[in-house]
Scaffold this active site. Structure first.
Site, PDB file in Angstrom:
ATOM      1  N   ASN A  88      -4.676   5.015  15.059  1.00 47.27           N
ATOM      2  CA  ASN A  88      -4.693   5.527  13.684  1.00 47.27           C
ATOM      3  C   ASN A  88      -5.885   5.010  12.879  1.00 47.27           C
ATOM      4  OD1 ASN A  88      -2.123   6.702  14.133  1.00 47.27           O
ATOM      5  ND2 ASN A  88      -1.145   4.747  13.660  1.00 47.27           N
ATOM      6  N   LYS A 120       5.724   1.064  26.416  1.00 48.54           N
ATOM      7  CA  LYS A 120       5.821   2.042  27.514  1.00 48.54           C
ATOM      8  C   LYS A 120       6.772   1.571  28.611  1.00 48.54           C
ATOM      9  CE  LYS A 120       2.719   4.660  25.481  1.00 48.54           C
ATOM     10  NZ  LYS A 120       3.262   5.622  24.529  1.00 48.54           N
ATOM     11  N   GLU A 157       0.829  -1.202   0.000  1.00 49.18           N
ATOM     12  CA  GLU A 157       0.000   0.000   0.000  1.00 49.18           C
ATOM     13  C   GLU A 157       0.864   1.253   0.000  1.00 49.18           C
ATOM     14  OE1 GLU A 157      -3.138  -0.278   3.105  1.00 49.18           O
ATOM     15  OE2 GLU A 157      -2.096   1.468   3.860  1.00 49.18           O
TER      16      GLU A 157
HETATM   17  N1  COA Z   1      -0.683  -0.525  24.423  1.00 40.68           N
HETATM   18  C1  COA Z   1      -0.597   0.823  24.439  1.00 40.68           C
HETATM   19  N2  COA Z   1       0.201   1.523  23.602  1.00 40.68           N
HETATM   20  C2  COA Z   1       0.979   0.819  22.747  1.00 40.68           C
HETATM   21  C3  COA Z   1       0.964  -0.585  22.707  1.00 40.68           C
HETATM   22  C4  COA Z   1       0.076  -1.261  23.596  1.00 40.68           C
HETATM   23  N3  COA Z   1      -0.019  -2.582  23.597  1.00 40.68           N
HETATM   24  N4  COA Z   1       1.830  -0.997  21.773  1.00 40.68           N
HETATM   25  C5  COA Z   1       2.382   0.110  21.217  1.00 40.68           C
HETATM   26  N5  COA Z   1       1.872   1.193  21.822  1.00 40.68           N
HETATM   27  C6  COA Z   1       2.196   2.588  21.537  1.00 40.68           C
HETATM   28  C7  COA Z   1       3.695   2.832  21.570  1.00 40.68           C
HETATM   29  O1  COA Z   1       4.135   3.035  22.889  1.00 40.68           O
HETATM   30  C8  COA Z   1       3.804   4.076  20.706  1.00 40.68           C
HETATM   31  O2  COA Z   1       3.350   5.178  21.481  1.00 40.68           O
HETATM   32  P1  COA Z   1       4.069   6.604  21.403  1.00 40.68           P
HETATM   33  O3  COA Z   1       3.785   7.080  20.012  1.00 40.68           O
HETATM   34  O4  COA Z   1       3.376   7.403  22.464  1.00 40.68           O
HETATM   35  O5  COA Z   1       5.512   6.338  21.655  1.00 40.68           O
HETATM   36  C9  COA Z   1       2.743   3.850  19.622  1.00 40.68           C
HETATM   37  O6  COA Z   1       1.845   2.872  20.181  1.00 40.68           O
HETATM   38  C10 COA Z   1       3.322   3.310  18.319  1.00 40.68           C
HETATM   39  O7  COA Z   1       4.092   2.193  18.610  1.00 40.68           O
HETATM   40  P2  COA Z   1       5.400   1.766  17.795  1.00 40.68           P
HETATM   41  O8  COA Z   1       5.981   0.598  18.534  1.00 40.68           O
HETATM   42  O9  COA Z   1       6.281   2.943  17.512  1.00 40.68           O
HETATM   43  O10 COA Z   1       4.768   1.173  16.509  1.00 40.68           O
HETATM   44  P3  COA Z   1       4.573   1.602  15.010  1.00 40.68           P
HETATM   45  O11 COA Z   1       5.019   2.977  14.665  1.00 40.68           O
HETATM   46  O12 COA Z   1       5.181   0.493  14.277  1.00 40.68           O
HETATM   47  O13 COA Z   1       2.961   1.577  14.868  1.00 40.68           O
HETATM   48  C11 COA Z   1       0.750   0.682  14.900  1.00 40.68           C
HETATM   49  C12 COA Z   1       2.223   0.478  15.275  1.00 40.68           C
HETATM   50  C13 COA Z   1      -0.011  -0.587  15.248  1.00 40.68           C
HETATM   51  C14 COA Z   1       0.155   1.849  15.694  1.00 40.68           C
HETATM   52  C15 COA Z   1       0.681   1.000  13.370  1.00 40.68           C
HETATM   53  O14 COA Z   1       1.345   0.002  12.649  1.00 40.68           O
HETATM   54  C16 COA Z   1      -0.743   1.099  12.876  1.00 40.68           C
HETATM   55  O15 COA Z   1      -1.377   2.140  12.992  1.00 40.68           O
HETATM   56  N6  COA Z   1      -1.289  -0.017  12.331  1.00 40.68           N
HETATM   57  C17 COA Z   1      -2.658  -0.104  11.874  1.00 40.68           C
HETATM   58  C18 COA Z   1      -2.787   0.121  10.394  1.00 40.68           C
HETATM   59  C19 COA Z   1      -1.972  -0.817   9.572  1.00 40.68           C
HETATM   60  O16 COA Z   1      -1.545  -1.863   9.997  1.00 40.68           O
HETATM   61  N7  COA Z   1      -1.751  -0.426   8.343  1.00 40.68           N
HETATM   62  C20 COA Z   1      -0.895  -1.179   7.459  1.00 40.68           C
HETATM   63  C21 COA Z   1      -1.610  -1.660   6.281  1.00 40.68           C
HETATM   64  S1  COA Z   1      -0.692  -1.297   4.854  1.00 40.68           S
END
Ligand code: COA
Length: 506
Positions: free
Chosen positions: A385, A409, A295
């Site tokens: 997101n 965290k 994507e």
């Molecule tokens: N509970 C609470 N918060 C959590 C958590 C949990 N279990 N796991 C991660 N987080 C928080 C992290 O602490 C971080 O917070 P911060 O921004 O305040 O530091 C935030 O979520 C992002 O985590 P990170 O480990 O940096 O992950 P990422 O940038 O790889 O993003 C998702 C992870 C899941 C948020 C992101 O991949 C997403 O939005 N996915 C949904 C959409 C998707 O998969 N699209 C792809 C299709 S092409």
């Protein structure tokens, strides 16, 4: 390159006006479909002018909000600016702007989280109501009115087709050499008249390089020269390197056992830091001549194209840091040969994903011991997101892999929990779970077998004893033994975190 070289249609040249004049043409209550996907190719001037107009109207006591439909996330200049003036009544689909997120989670903005492949067809079906105005960034306008798309395609074809009125932002900072990189397929129909999509390989071109546009519907043409949002990625850390290592080992194992060809199957890689870091790991790994049907193209995919790890990539958008954008523009002739940008209903199409046999790798917030995955909600109620394309890919891929560090965290949250606090991907759509601790291959296992493997392989050692304790108690006390659960305790880790600030104490 001056604007006159980018707007070659004489009638549309006569519609060039300021962003303020164009924004004044958008009525209150309108559903507005804009370009933009993961911070690429979104309109940059009209939304800010509209936000300014809304601010003044609100100061005079007038109501003014719009419904904002996009491809996916945009940038501070678009949904961010409109949210700050409380100008959005309904937002869809994926978003990642802090101001938007805050209003969604305060209950001040309605948000509907839709699979990205569904958005266009939901509009064709009439499921989302009427689209009034399209605001689309383009790299140029041809003499016959067709449009050269910019750095993303997203839902632009649908917005241009469905909206009553169109505002075009011609962005002269977008590289003119983007022309020819896109493939816009116009063969879609409504059921029952649909035919198979004639795409057999990730690199196939089945459409046209331009967007069709009825010049009579265009009410304004606006000039911008602002760059796309810079998408900064955290450098790969120990956790993401370990996750990448587990995935590479697993893929090699699958090749060895004849379940994958040696140049694998087309890769899909999700959004965010972890996904980008895993690409860096794959780039250093043993595979060559791979393809991607995905994507977004994050920095990691460009690195893989340059190194030859990846032979070609199909996507709907770029999502790059400033440094990667500079490299992309400097070497666009190289990338044009290797990248195809499509509409998001094609990049994320279930039929194509199933047929091409993708290896889908998406990040998640948490998984439970049975393999259900939460990609969107922190502590079950706060939107992060959105589901994005993760469901399109996970449900239909050849292999569906979800990854996360085992804790978040600073260790106060375990990303492997007894029961996820929100479900985006059910156990049926999740075949592999990976953390820095290890990889659990869940294919063909029963729920209790899955639980043991996920806890042993993926949970952080600090949380493993408590998870094993939960499983043992559930196996003693649960009503049913197929998927044993203790309903009073299952979400206790989350409620404990909310009370004490740590799942440890729960
Ligand atoms: N509970 C609470 N918060 C959590 C958590 C949990 N279990 N796991 C991660 N987080 C928080 C992290 O602490 C971080 O917070 P911060 O921004 O305040 O530091 C935030 O979520 C992002 O985590 P990170 O480990 O940096 O992950 P990422 O940038 O790889 O993003 C998702 C992870 C899941 C948020 C992101 O991949 C997403 O939005 N996915 C949904 C959409 C998707 O998969 N699209 C792809 C299709 S092409």
């Amino acid at each position: 390159m001056p604007l006159s070289d980018r707007v070659l249609h004489p009638g549309l040249r006569r519609k060039i006006m300021s962003a303020e004049a164009a924004a004044a043409l958008i009525p209150a209550g309108a559903n507005v479909g804009t370009s933009g996907f993961t911070g690429a190719g979104y309109p940059k001037a009209v939304p800010q002018a509209l936000a300014q107009r809304i601010k003044l109207l609100h100061a005079d006591g007038e109501d003014f909000q719009i419904g904002l439909w996009t491809g996916a996330s945009t940038a501070p200049e678009l949904d961010g600016a409109l949210a700050k003036v409380h100008g959005i009544e309904m937002r869809l689909p994926y978003q990642s702007d802090p101001a938007v997120r805050k209003q969604i989670n305060n209950g001040q903005m309605q948000y509907t989280d839709i699979h990205l492949s569904h958005v266009a067809q939901f509009v064709w079906f009439g499921f989302l109501g009427h689209l009034d105005v399209a605001v689309i960034e383009v790299a140029g306008i041809l003499p016959d009115g067709r449009l050269i798309p910019s750095s993303s395609v997203g839902n632009n074809k649908t917005w241009l087709d469905q909206a009553d009125a169109i505002i075009l932002e011609v962005n002269t900072s977008q590289n003119p050499a983007l022309e020819g990189m896109h493939d816009i397929y116009y063969g879609t129909e409504l059921p029952p008249y649909r035919i198979p999509i004639p795409l057999l390989q990730p690199g196939d071109r089945i459409g046209e390089p331009y967007l069709r546009c009825d010049p009579d519907k265009v009410i304004a043409v606006v000039h911008t020269d602002l760059p796309d949002r810079s998408n900064q990625f955290a450098p790969p850390d120990e956790n993401s390197q370990a996750i990448a290592g587990h995935i590479i080992e697993f893929l090699q194992h699958e090749v060895k056992h004849g379940r994958l060809p040696k140049d694998l199957l087309p890769l899909q890689s999700g959004v965010g830091n972890i996904a980008n870091a895993v690409l860096a790991g794959l780039n250093d790994g043993p595979f060559r001549n791979l393809t991607a049907y995905t994507e977004v193209l994050q920095d990691g995919m460009l690195d893989m194209l340059r190194s030859g790890t990846l032979a070609m990539a199909s996507a709907t958008a770029l999502s790059l840091s400033d440094e990667a954008t500079a490299d992309f523009n400097a070497n666009i002739a190289f990338y044009r040969e290797r990248i195809v940008l499509r509409s998001q209903e094609m990049s994320n199409h279930p039929e194509l994903i199933r047929r091409l046999g993708l290896i889908a790798m998406n990040a998640m917030i948490e998984a439970d011991i049975y393999g259900n995955v939460n990609s969107t909600h922190v502590m079950g109620s706060s939107m992060m997101n959105g589901i994005g394309g993760s469901g399109d890919f996970a449900r239909n891929a050849y292999l569906s892999i979800f990854m996360t560090p085992s804790v978040a965290k600073g260790g106060s949250i375990s990303c492997i929990v007894p029961m996820v606090s929100h479900v985006d991907h059910t156990e049926h759509d999740v075949q592999v779970i990976v953390t820095e601790q290890g990889l659990a291959d869940l294919r063909g296992l029963s729920p209790t077998q899955r639980a043991r493997l996920i806890v042993e392989r993926c949970a952080h050692p600090d949380y493993r004893p408590a998870l094993l304790d939960y499983m043992e108690r559930a196996q003693r006390e649960s009503l049913g033994q197929h998927t044993p659960h203790l309903l009073d305790d299952a979400l206790g880790w989350h409620s404990g975190y909310l009370k004490t600030g740590s799942m440890m104490a729960a």
